[in-house]
Write an enzyme that holds these catalytic residues in place. Structure first.
Site, mmCIF file in Angstrom:
data_model
loop_
_atom_site.group_PDB
_atom_site.id
_atom_site.type_symbol
_atom_site.label_atom_id
_atom_site.label_comp_id
_atom_site.label_asym_id
_atom_site.label_seq_id
_atom_site.Cartn_x
_atom_site.Cartn_y
_atom_site.Cartn_z
ATOM 1 N N ILE A 14 0.821 -1.230 0.000
ATOM 2 C CA ILE A 14 0.000 0.000 0.000
ATOM 3 C C ILE A 14 0.847 1.270 0.000
ATOM 4 C CG2 ILE A 14 -2.149 -0.954 0.948
ATOM 5 C CD1 ILE A 14 -1.194 0.326 3.696
ATOM 6 N N ALA A 26 -5.168 -2.944 5.839
ATOM 7 C CA ALA A 26 -3.720 -3.231 5.823
ATOM 8 C C ALA A 26 -2.979 -2.365 6.828
ATOM 9 C CB ALA A 26 -3.157 -3.011 4.427
ATOM 10 N N SER A 81 0.092 -4.544 12.906
ATOM 11 C CA SER A 81 -0.973 -4.524 13.921
ATOM 12 C C SER A 81 -0.560 -4.956 15.329
ATOM 13 C CB SER A 81 -2.123 -5.422 13.448
ATOM 14 O OG SER A 81 -1.727 -6.776 13.474
ATOM 15 N N THR A 91 -8.613 1.415 15.583
ATOM 16 C CA THR A 91 -8.572 0.701 16.859
ATOM 17 C C THR A 91 -8.980 1.586 18.026
ATOM 18 O OG1 THR A 91 -7.001 -0.296 18.398
ATOM 19 C CG2 THR A 91 -6.093 1.271 16.874
ATOM 20 N N ASP A 92 -9.419 0.956 19.116
ATOM 21 C CA ASP A 92 -9.715 1.720 20.337
ATOM 22 C C ASP A 92 -8.431 2.219 21.023
ATOM 23 O OD1 ASP A 92 -8.782 -0.728 21.301
ATOM 24 O OD2 ASP A 92 -10.525 -1.145 22.572
ATOM 25 N N GLU A 93 -7.277 1.655 20.622
ATOM 26 C CA GLU A 93 -6.026 2.027 21.309
ATOM 27 C C GLU A 93 -5.636 3.482 21.086
ATOM 28 O OE1 GLU A 93 -2.783 -0.650 21.246
ATOM 29 O OE2 GLU A 93 -4.068 -2.419 21.229
ATOM 30 N N TYR A 97 2.546 1.600 17.856
ATOM 31 C CA TYR A 97 1.422 1.100 17.041
ATOM 32 C C TYR A 97 0.236 2.062 17.126
ATOM 33 C CZ TYR A 97 -2.955 -1.365 16.114
ATOM 34 O OH TYR A 97 -4.218 -1.689 15.666
ATOM 35 N N LYS A 109 -1.570 4.436 14.284
ATOM 36 C CA LYS A 109 -2.984 4.335 13.902
ATOM 37 C C LYS A 109 -3.692 5.684 14.130
ATOM 38 C CE LYS A 109 -5.067 1.221 12.632
ATOM 39 N NZ LYS A 109 -5.304 0.649 11.266
ATOM 40 N N ASN A 120 -10.226 -7.954 18.809
ATOM 41 C CA ASN A 120 -10.925 -9.034 18.117
ATOM 42 C C ASN A 120 -10.312 -10.385 18.456
ATOM 43 O OD1 ASN A 120 -12.116 -7.878 14.897
ATOM 44 N ND2 ASN A 120 -11.877 -6.679 16.756
HETATM 45 P P1 NAD Z 1 -3.049 -8.532 10.725
HETATM 46 O O1 NAD Z 1 -1.696 -8.149 11.189
HETATM 47 O O2 NAD Z 1 -3.577 -9.898 11.009
HETATM 48 O O3 NAD Z 1 -3.158 -8.327 9.143
HETATM 49 C C1 NAD Z 1 -2.613 -7.222 8.493
HETATM 50 C C2 NAD Z 1 -2.601 -7.506 6.997
HETATM 51 O O4 NAD Z 1 -2.079 -6.349 6.332
HETATM 52 C C3 NAD Z 1 -1.705 -8.692 6.610
HETATM 53 O O5 NAD Z 1 -2.359 -9.520 5.675
HETATM 54 C C4 NAD Z 1 -0.494 -8.013 5.990
HETATM 55 O O6 NAD Z 1 0.167 -8.813 5.006
HETATM 56 C C5 NAD Z 1 -1.113 -6.765 5.386
HETATM 57 N N1 NAD Z 1 -0.134 -5.687 5.211
HETATM 58 C C6 NAD Z 1 0.744 -5.218 6.131
HETATM 59 N N2 NAD Z 1 1.509 -4.263 5.604
HETATM 60 C C7 NAD Z 1 1.084 -4.088 4.318
HETATM 61 C C8 NAD Z 1 1.476 -3.229 3.258
HETATM 62 N N3 NAD Z 1 2.465 -2.350 3.412
HETATM 63 N N4 NAD Z 1 0.818 -3.332 2.075
HETATM 64 C C9 NAD Z 1 -0.190 -4.237 1.906
HETATM 65 N N5 NAD Z 1 -0.579 -5.080 2.865
HETATM 66 C C10 NAD Z 1 0.040 -5.012 4.066
HETATM 67 O O7 NAD Z 1 -4.022 -7.426 11.317
HETATM 68 P P2 NAD Z 1 -5.526 -7.545 11.849
HETATM 69 O O8 NAD Z 1 -5.498 -7.933 13.271
HETATM 70 O O9 NAD Z 1 -6.314 -8.313 10.874
HETATM 71 O O10 NAD Z 1 -5.939 -6.002 11.792
HETATM 72 C C11 NAD Z 1 -6.463 -5.431 10.603
HETATM 73 C C12 NAD Z 1 -6.775 -3.971 10.829
HETATM 74 O O11 NAD Z 1 -7.707 -3.840 11.904
HETATM 75 C C13 NAD Z 1 -5.560 -3.143 11.238
HETATM 76 O O12 NAD Z 1 -5.654 -1.889 10.596
HETATM 77 C C14 NAD Z 1 -5.692 -3.001 12.743
HETATM 78 O O13 NAD Z 1 -5.095 -1.813 13.177
HETATM 79 C C15 NAD Z 1 -7.186 -2.969 12.898
HETATM 80 N N6 NAD Z 1 -7.702 -3.464 14.186
HETATM 81 C C16 NAD Z 1 -7.317 -4.682 14.673
HETATM 82 C C17 NAD Z 1 -7.873 -5.149 15.855
HETATM 83 C C18 NAD Z 1 -7.506 -6.499 16.423
HETATM 84 O O14 NAD Z 1 -7.916 -6.827 17.537
HETATM 85 N N7 NAD Z 1 -6.757 -7.340 15.710
HETATM 86 C C19 NAD Z 1 -8.807 -4.368 16.553
HETATM 87 C C20 NAD Z 1 -9.155 -3.117 16.036
HETATM 88 C C21 NAD Z 1 -8.619 -2.684 14.837
HETATM 89 O O1 DAU Z 2 -7.638 -2.963 21.205
HETATM 90 C C1 DAU Z 2 -7.501 -3.271 19.838
HETATM 91 C C2 DAU Z 2 -6.117 -3.798 19.593
HETATM 92 O O2 DAU Z 2 -6.081 -5.112 20.135
HETATM 93 C C3 DAU Z 2 -5.730 -3.838 18.110
HETATM 94 O O3 DAU Z 2 -5.688 -2.531 17.618
HETATM 95 C C4 DAU Z 2 -4.376 -4.505 17.917
HETATM 96 O O4 DAU Z 2 -4.082 -4.618 16.533
HETATM 97 C C5 DAU Z 2 -4.421 -5.877 18.537
HETATM 98 O O5 DAU Z 2 -3.151 -6.487 18.439
HETATM 99 C C6 DAU Z 2 -4.867 -5.807 19.995
HETATM 100 O O6 DAU Z 2 -3.843 -5.167 20.811
HETATM 101 P P1 DAU Z 2 -3.467 -5.704 22.284
HETATM 102 O O7 DAU Z 2 -2.113 -5.262 22.601
HETATM 103 O O8 DAU Z 2 -4.551 -5.417 23.243
HETATM 104 O O9 DAU Z 2 -3.523 -7.294 21.980
HETATM 105 P P2 DAU Z 2 -2.551 -8.506 22.397
HETATM 106 O O10 DAU Z 2 -3.251 -9.761 21.987
HETATM 107 O O11 DAU Z 2 -1.156 -8.304 21.930
HETATM 108 O O12 DAU Z 2 -2.565 -8.420 23.978
HETATM 109 C C7 DAU Z 2 -3.784 -8.504 24.709
HETATM 110 C C8 DAU Z 2 -3.437 -8.335 26.186
HETATM 111 O O13 DAU Z 2 -2.713 -9.493 26.625
HETATM 112 C C9 DAU Z 2 -2.531 -7.155 26.479
HETATM 113 O O14 DAU Z 2 -2.903 -6.590 27.720
HETATM 114 C C10 DAU Z 2 -1.139 -7.763 26.582
HETATM 115 C C11 DAU Z 2 -1.410 -9.154 27.126
HETATM 116 N N1 DAU Z 2 -0.477 -10.226 26.692
HETATM 117 C C12 DAU Z 2 -0.251 -10.371 25.369
HETATM 118 C C13 DAU Z 2 0.608 -11.355 24.919
HETATM 119 C C14 DAU Z 2 0.880 -11.522 23.446
HETATM 120 C C15 DAU Z 2 0.095 -11.067 27.636
HETATM 121 O O15 DAU Z 2 -0.145 -10.946 28.854
HETATM 122 N N2 DAU Z 2 0.938 -12.043 27.188
HETATM 123 C C16 DAU Z 2 1.232 -12.219 25.865
HETATM 124 O O16 DAU Z 2 2.052 -13.115 25.538
#
Ligand code: NAD
Ligand code: DAU
Length: 361
Positions: free
Chosen positions: A62, A84, A87, A136-138, A162, A166, A192
């Site tokens: 992207i 994309a 994350s 994200t809520d972060e 991160y 965002k 999620n």
């Molecule tokens: P993920 O890391 O699983 O997937 C990210 C995808 O983006 C991957 O397929 C990766 O190959 C692609 N990507 C990364 N860099 C790229 C680039 N430069 N060009 C094209 N593609 C690229 O992430 P996710 O958990 O599915 O999150 C997706 C979106 O949702 C993100 O924007 C994240 O900030 C947001 N989000 C995630 C969560 C969560 O809990 N996972 C919650 C709220 C919002």
């Molecule tokens: O709130 C939305 C966000 O949630 C998204 O924007 C991010 O992309 C997504 O990665 C997620 O962020 P968190 O940092 O909250 O998620 P994570 O799964 O990394 O961690 C969840 C909680 O668990 C956090 O408080 C850290 C803790 N943790 C995480 C890992 C990987 C542990 O205690 N041990 C671990 O090994």
């Protein structure tokens, strides 16, 4: 036939969203998935739909302006759904630069390309074109343990590289809305969980480690709170915001499901014990003794909690999957897809795990 350009569709939420959309709309829509396939992108997530005539994958970055402009020039895109991103918070603490590159610059490229394709000479936009930025809520920072929620009006206060990246990308989208009346929405969603989540994140990491009798690393005191939402509920929210939302608006998306990390781990262990047959040798090693408190994440946000009031009132969306059901579905999916987990945890993952966890006291 409406054409969607989905970025990051090979990742966790993007691939679930593509499944959701193709299930819901079938061949009424066409989806172009643009993904560069970082460590987090996995085409296996889309194996069951890759042959469909109304689905196409394009490998592109992207941040590559030329490639993205070409995709818009060659396709009449009606909707952009922009997932994309880099994350993972822990990776952002180790290596922030790529987060700025992908999340900020990448979003600028996407916005610019969409604007160039959709803007008319008088500065208005072609009707029906819409851009949804998935955030994200972060971005809102951290809440006290004893109360409060994130609303759309909560001031931004990101802490990690991160969330700062965002937040910056959200600001760019808001700037396009304010400056050009660009037809966009932003969704800010809570944590999620569900199928296809990469095991660097808490829930799949704990499931995978427990099944292998490995330590379950808990950062700090384990009492940090996250608001967990089943990924398909998020996919539905994104679709509803794009179809029913008011252009220019931001919508918070959350599960009303706050849990401490340590509670999540206990639930996972209980469900694993419930689901594994007595004959499975892994059952005997599932134990609370695996829980290991490790050094805290730097700048670890204490609590996140979304107030999804606006999306409910204006659009009618609310979380549907109770955590007890969602976590069972997720664990069942991981049982049925052990090859998926084996593939993503081979090779580079081992190196990542070693780097991230071996030095934590
Ligand atoms: P993920 O890391 O699983 O997937 C990210 C995808 O983006 C991957 O397929 C990766 O190959 C692609 N990507 C990364 N860099 C790229 C680039 N430069 N060009 C094209 N593609 C690229 O992430 P996710 O958990 O599915 O999150 C997706 C979106 O949702 C993100 O924007 C994240 O900030 C947001 N989000 C995630 C969560 C969560 O809990 N996972 C919650 C709220 C919002
Ligand atoms: O709130 C939305 C966000 O949630 C998204 O924007 C991010 O992309 C997504 O990665 C997620 O962020 P968190 O940092 O909250 O998620 P994570 O799964 O990394 O961690 C969840 C909680 O668990 C956090 O408080 C850290 C803790 N943790 C995480 C890992 C990987 C542990 O205690 N041990 C671990 O090994």
């Amino acid at each position: 036939m409406r054409t969607y350009l989905v970025t990051g569709g090979a990742g966790f939420i993007g691939s679930n969203y593509i499944h959701y959309m193709l299930d819901k709309y079938g061949d009424e829509i066409r989806i172009i998935n643009v993904d560069v396939l970082t460590y987090a992108g996995n085409l296996e997530n889309l194996k069951d739909i890759e042959q469909l005539p109304n689905y196409r994958f394009i490998r592109a970055d992207i941040t590559d302006k030329e490639a993205i402009t070409k995709i818009f020039a060659e396709n009449d895109i009606d909707r952009v759904v922009h997932f994309a991103a880099e994350s993972h918070v822990d990776r952002s603490i180790h290596n922030p630069e790529v987060f700025v590159q992908t999340n900020v610059l990448g979003t600028a490229v996407m916005l610019n390309a969409a604007k160039a394709a959709w803007e008319r000479e008088d500065g208005s936009f072609l009707p029906g074109k819409k851009f949804l930025h998935v955030s994200t809520d972060e971005v809102y920072g951290s809440l006290d343990e004893d109360g409060g929620y994130f609303y759309e009006t909560t001031p931004y206060a990101p802490h990690s590289p991160y969330s700062a990246s965002k937040a910056s990308s959200d600001m760019l989208v808001k700037a396009y809305i304010d400056t050009y009346h660009f037809p966009a929405n932003i969704t800010n969603c809570s944590n999620n969980y569900g199928p296809y989540q990469f095991p660097e994140k808490l829930i799949p990491l704990i499931i995978n480690n427990a099944l292998h009798g490995k330590k379950l690393p808990v950062y700090g005191d384990g009492k940090n709170v996250r608001d967990w939402l089943y990924v398909m509920d998020h996919a539905k929210a994104i679709d509803m915001v794009q179809e029913l939302g008011c252009l220019g608006e931001t919508y918070n998306v959350g599960g009303h499901n706050e849990k401490q990390n340590i509670e999540i781990i206990h639930i996972i262990l209980d469900v694993l014990r419930e689901k594994l047959p007595d004959s499975d040798p892994r059952k005997a090693q599932i134990s609370e003794d695996l829980i290991t408190y490790v050094e805290d994440r730097k700048g670890h946000d204490r609590r996140y909690a979304i107030a999804p009031d606006k999306i409910k009132a204006q659009i009618g969306w609310e979380p549907e999957t109770r955590f007890e059901d969602g976590i069972r579905k997720t664990i069942e999916w991981f049982f049925e897809n052990e090859d998926w987990m084996a593939n993503v945890t081979s090779g580079d993952y081992q190196k990542y795990y070693e780097e991230m966890y071996s030095n934590r006291k």
